[in-house]
Design an enzyme around this catalytic site. Structure first.
Site, short mmCIF file in Angstrom:
data_model
loop_
_atom_site.label_atom_id
_atom_site.label_comp_id
_atom_site.label_asym_id
_atom_site.label_seq_id
_atom_site.Cartn_x
_atom_site.Cartn_y
_atom_site.Cartn_z
N GLY A 1 0.87 -1.38 0.02
CA GLY A 1 0.05 0.07 0.31
C GLY A 1 0.64 1.26 0.00
N HIS B 1 0.98 -4.08 -9.72
CA HIS B 1 2.63 -3.98 -8.44
C HIS B 1 1.93 -3.27 -7.15
CE1 HIS B 1 2.94 -0.15 -9.16
NE2 HIS B 1 4.86 -0.41 -9.43
N GLY B 2 1.30 -2.59 -7.39
CA GLY B 2 0.82 -1.50 -6.53
C GLY B 2 -0.68 -0.18 -6.60
#
Lengths: 478, 135
Positions: free
Chosen positions: A376, A401-402
């Site tokens: 996060g 990926h994020g």
């Protein structure tokens, strides 16, 4: 949604051939209507640019954290034919094998009561961070070559971890094909003093608690339980990887004329996978990727020691769940027109998400698919997911990926005060430690897309399954 | 002449201006160190670099990449740049101070210089270039 893009599923969009000149295949990406409002035209153009590269197979893809980068968009995934196709540093990025690992502890949040500040301070002292952060390790030129060849195993053989850690790393902590001879003296010089350091930017070491279990069976297989304290390491190959990217971009740019490759963006400089220049980049990139796995291994070791000293728990009680790369190119076998075929898969800001039974994932996880770790932004939840069969079919076994940025650094600095943010997070029980408050503003939660929305999309699109949500308790930043 | 930061979501985009190519390169160096370290003073630390490249854009990328490398391995923060470009060759004399974590930790770590959109153009009296720094 932007003009010229076609909806082909609930969360799936197609960028048709012709969006930019010379596209060989269509582009595809995954996004909800909510997140479509944040989609930049520049990112879609970059996705389309990738589709112009020689030998691209099936589609130029992007995950829901797609945003405007250079070369490939961030969140970009593409596979290339091993004979007709190319390999490009622009599809990997400067921070080769930037990645994430998650480690569980036997502690609960209650065990941290009254000790959290000390824990953060000790971690901050044990793990060098930020610009100019130098390692406590003293390695020689010969040893940095061994690191590039053996990756995380190099660290384990020096007592900085256990054999079990290696099994729970993508590529078991060292990808094949590393060629340290293709890594310049400059890159080694940068890498030698930095092994075991976090670096700056969005890299972090975070203490987390498992807030919610969504998939109890997968969580059981991954060894994760509700209320458990964990820590997560997010960093990459440091200056060594940055220099490899810089050096080889230059070489590949020179080789474009030789291979008669026309590009819409110089950052997509590339060479055939099976060419001297392409092989040299692959060998150097694999070396940097292995350095990154060793780097995260060393950092995990230092953090484990801090937990051991402060809480009296055993080193072996802190189990590595998994380590994933999210900036890398690899040779993988995938189904192409019904036949298992080797292709060169680039993931730039995208995570491998191999499904149940796929080769290359730990035996103990075979039934549920590989763990996928989505960090996060500061102060927001991170997620543990699992790979799926659908990802194998649609995205070469890849997922997000994020969160993906939505606010520029300059706007963030205007809108967020680092000190206020630190105090606000402390009020919510999240302790933040960095060399300077100003670096915090740039990584504030509002700078990023909401990670829960990105995770929801990959879950609903079937690219990965949500297993658990982890909330931050404290973080050290670069 | 000057540099200014423009909006860019993921990275740092700098617009740099200079009356001459030499000045453009000097300002580009200043812009990069401003992003990385914030303030800096000339305290006698010096360095010299010599490079050659096939065109001004490649020369600019090589020059900035070399500055990143030198700064990182020599632990020097540069603030004064004296650049001399003769055709495809560049010589630069740099001055600055040793890296000090207490004063130089407020910036953003630059990982590389992007080729994306990098084009040196002549606008009326000035050279202008937009540079994306990967952070």
């Amino acid at each position: 949604m932007l003009e010229g893009i076609n909806k082909i599923g609930d969360l799936e969009w197609e960028v048709p051939i012709g969006y930019v000149p010379d596209m060989r295949v269509p582009g595809r990406f995954f996004l909800s209507r909510t997140l479509a409002e944040t989609l930049e035209e520049g990112a879609v153009r970059q996705l389309a640019n990738v589709a112009t590269l020689p030998g691209i197979v099936r589609h130029s893809l992007a995950m829901p954290d797609i945003h405007w980068g250079y070369g490939f968009p961030i969140g970009g995934v593409a596979a290339f034919d091993m004979t007709e196709g190319v390999i490009s540093p622009g599809g990997v990025g400067f921070d080769i094998n930037c990645g994430v690992r998650l480690i569980t502890t036997p502690l609960t949040e209650a065990d941290l009561a009254g000790k959290k500040r000390e824990l953060i301070e000790r971690l901050f002292a044990a793990v060098p961070t930020g610009v100019g952060g130098k390692s406590g390790l003293r390695i020689s030129n010969k040893e940095v070559v061994e690191v590039m060849q053996n990756g995380a195993r190099w660290a384990v053989e020096r007592g900085l971890g256990t054999d079990a850690d290696l099994v729970r790393c993508e590529e078991e902590g060292a990808m094949p094909g590393a060629d340290p001879d293709a890594v310049s003296g400059k890159a080694r010089q940068r890498g030698i003093p930095q092994l075991g350091t976090l670096g700056g930017g969005n890299h972090f070491l975070e203490i987390q608690v498992v807030q919610e279990i969504v998939d109890p069976e997968a969580a059981r297989v991954f060894g994760v339980t509700e209320g458990q304290v964990c820590f997560m390491v997010h960093c990459g190959s440091r200056g060594l990887g940055h220099q490899v990217a810089t050096d080889h971009l230059r070489t590949l740019e020179h080789a474009l004329a030789k291979y008669r490759i026309q590009l819409p963006d110089r950052q997509l400089a590339c060479a055939p996978v099976d060419s001297p220049e392409g092989r040299a980049y692959y060998g150097a990139m694999a070396s940097a990727a292995n350095y990154a796995w060793a780097n995260r291994q060393v950092i995990m070791h230092e953090a484990r020691n801090v937990f051991t000293q402060l809480f009296g728990i055993d080193y072996d009680e802190m189990r590595l769940v998994y380590d994933v790369a999210h900036n890398v190119a690899k040779f993988e076998r995938h189904d192409v027109n019904g036949a298992a075929t080797e292709v060169c898969v680039h993931r730039k800001g995208a995570t491998r998400a191999f499904g149940p039974g796929a080769p290359g994932i730990p035996h103990e996880y075979a039934a549920v698919g590989q763990p996928v770790l989505i960090p996060g932004s500061m102060g927001t939840s991170s997620y543990l997911l699992c790979g799926t069969a659908a990802a194998m079919q649609k995205t070469w076994g890849s997922t997000c990926h994020g969160a993906g940025r939505v606010l520029s650094r300059s706007k963030a600095k205007k809108e967020v005060r680092g000190r206020e943010l630190r105090e606000q997070l402390a009020g919510a029980g999240i302790l933040v430690r960095a060399h300077s408050d100003s670096v915090l503003a740039e990584e504030a939660p509002e700078v990023y897309k909401p990670s829960h929305e990105v995770v929801r999309i990959v879950h609903e699109a079937g690219l990965s399954g949500t297993v658990a949500r982890l909330n931050p308790l404290g973080v050290i930043k670069g | 002449m000057s540099f200014e930061e423009l909006e860019h979501t993921a990275d740092v985009l700098m617009r740099v201006r200079g009356a001459t190519l030499n000045e453009l390169f000097e300002e580009a160096g200043r812009a990069m160190f401003h992003v990385m370290y914030g303030s800096c003073e000339d305290r006698g630390a010096g360095w010299r670099i010599d490079l050659e490249a096939e065109n001004p854009e490649s020369l600019l990328i090589d020059y900035l990449s070399e500055l990143l490398f030198v700064s990182e391995v020599e632990n020097i923060v540069f603030c004064a740049f004296d650049v001399d470009i003769q055709s495809t060759r560049l010589s630069a004399v740099l001055r600055g101070e040793p890296f000090d974590p207490a004063r130089h930790s407020a910036g953003a770590h630059i990982k590389g210089i992007s080729y994306f959109g990098l084009e040196i153009v002549k606008e009326e009296e000035n050279y202008v270039v937009d540079i994306i720094f990967d952070i």
